[in-house]
Design a protein around this motif. Sequence first.
Motif, PDB file in Angstrom:
ATOM      1  N   VAL A  87     158.414 -42.383   2.968  1.00  0.00           N
ATOM      2  CA  VAL A  87     159.805 -42.332   2.523  1.00  0.00           C
ATOM      3  C   VAL A  87     160.090 -40.937   2.016  1.00  0.00           C
ATOM      4  CG1 VAL A  87     161.504 -43.271   0.914  1.00  0.00           C
ATOM      5  CG2 VAL A  87     159.742 -44.771   1.896  1.00  0.00           C
ATOM      6  N   ARG A  88     161.145 -40.335   2.550  1.00  0.00           N
ATOM      7  CA  ARG A  88     161.521 -38.984   2.157  1.00  0.00           C
ATOM      8  C   ARG A  88     162.986 -38.973   1.747  1.00  0.00           C
ATOM      9  NH1 ARG A  88     158.701 -36.620   7.341  1.00  0.00           N
ATOM     10  NH2 ARG A  88     156.580 -36.555   6.567  1.00  0.00           N
ATOM     11  N   GLY A  89     163.299 -38.123   0.832  1.00  0.00           N
ATOM     12  CA  GLY A  89     164.672 -37.996   0.389  1.00  0.00           C
ATOM     13  C   GLY A  89     165.554 -37.368   1.450  1.00  0.00           C
ATOM     14  N   ILE A  90     166.853 -37.539   1.307  1.00  0.00           N
ATOM     15  CA  ILE A  90     167.804 -36.953   2.244  1.00  0.00           C
ATOM     16  C   ILE A  90     167.687 -35.432   2.150  1.00  0.00           C
ATOM     17  CG2 ILE A  90     170.258 -36.650   2.728  1.00  0.00           C
ATOM     18  CD1 ILE A  90     170.677 -39.462   1.646  1.00  0.00           C
ATOM     19  N   GLY A  91     167.681 -34.772   3.306  1.00  0.00           N
ATOM     20  CA  GLY A  91     167.589 -33.329   3.336  1.00  0.00           C
ATOM     21  C   GLY A  91     166.172 -32.809   3.311  1.00  0.00           C
ATOM     22  N   TYR A  92     165.195 -33.693   3.294  1.00  0.00           N
ATOM     23  CA  TYR A  92     163.785 -33.269   3.285  1.00  0.00           C
ATOM     24  C   TYR A  92     163.420 -32.738   4.658  1.00  0.00           C
ATOM     25  CZ  TYR A  92     158.748 -33.424   2.650  1.00  0.00           C
ATOM     26  OH  TYR A  92     157.420 -33.092   2.573  1.00  0.00           O
ATOM     27  N   ASN A  93     162.910 -31.526   4.719  1.00  0.00           N
ATOM     28  CA  ASN A  93     162.490 -30.949   5.998  1.00  0.00           C
ATOM     29  C   ASN A  93     161.034 -31.242   6.236  1.00  0.00           C
ATOM     30  OD1 ASN A  93     165.014 -29.803   6.511  1.00  0.00           O
ATOM     31  ND2 ASN A  93     164.539 -28.056   5.213  1.00  0.00           N
ATOM     32  N   ILE A  94     160.690 -31.526   7.471  1.00  0.00           N
ATOM     33  CA  ILE A  94     159.320 -31.875   7.841  1.00  0.00           C
ATOM     34  C   ILE A  94     158.418 -30.744   7.675  1.00  0.00           C
ATOM     35  CG2 ILE A  94     157.827 -32.663   9.714  1.00  0.00           C
ATOM     36  CD1 ILE A  94     160.218 -34.221  10.782  1.00  0.00           C
TER      37      ILE A  94
END
Length: 94
Positions: A87-94
């Motif tokens: 789970v990653r927050g919105i706007g998280y870049n890979i």
Amino acid sequence: MNILRVGIPNGAQLMEEIGVDRWSRAYFPGIRYNIMTSNSAEFINAMSRFARRLPIVGLVYTLNHPLTEWAQHKFWKRVGKSATWTVRGIGYNI
């Protein structure tokens, strides 16, 4: 009813002839459906209004109604598939 009388006079007359207790829940002498709405989505939303604010895991754990065997199988199968998700927050870049 006034709008109906102006727009569809025959419809308003028919509604008055059959009686308000036949088409209005407020004047129906019995308990119709034993709930205040027949819209199932509206009913579920009203019942879960506090739990909907929880994260999905918290929402699932607030469900205290037993599931059918079919629903339990589907639920646990999906829980198993999602166990490795990140789970990653919105706007998280890979």
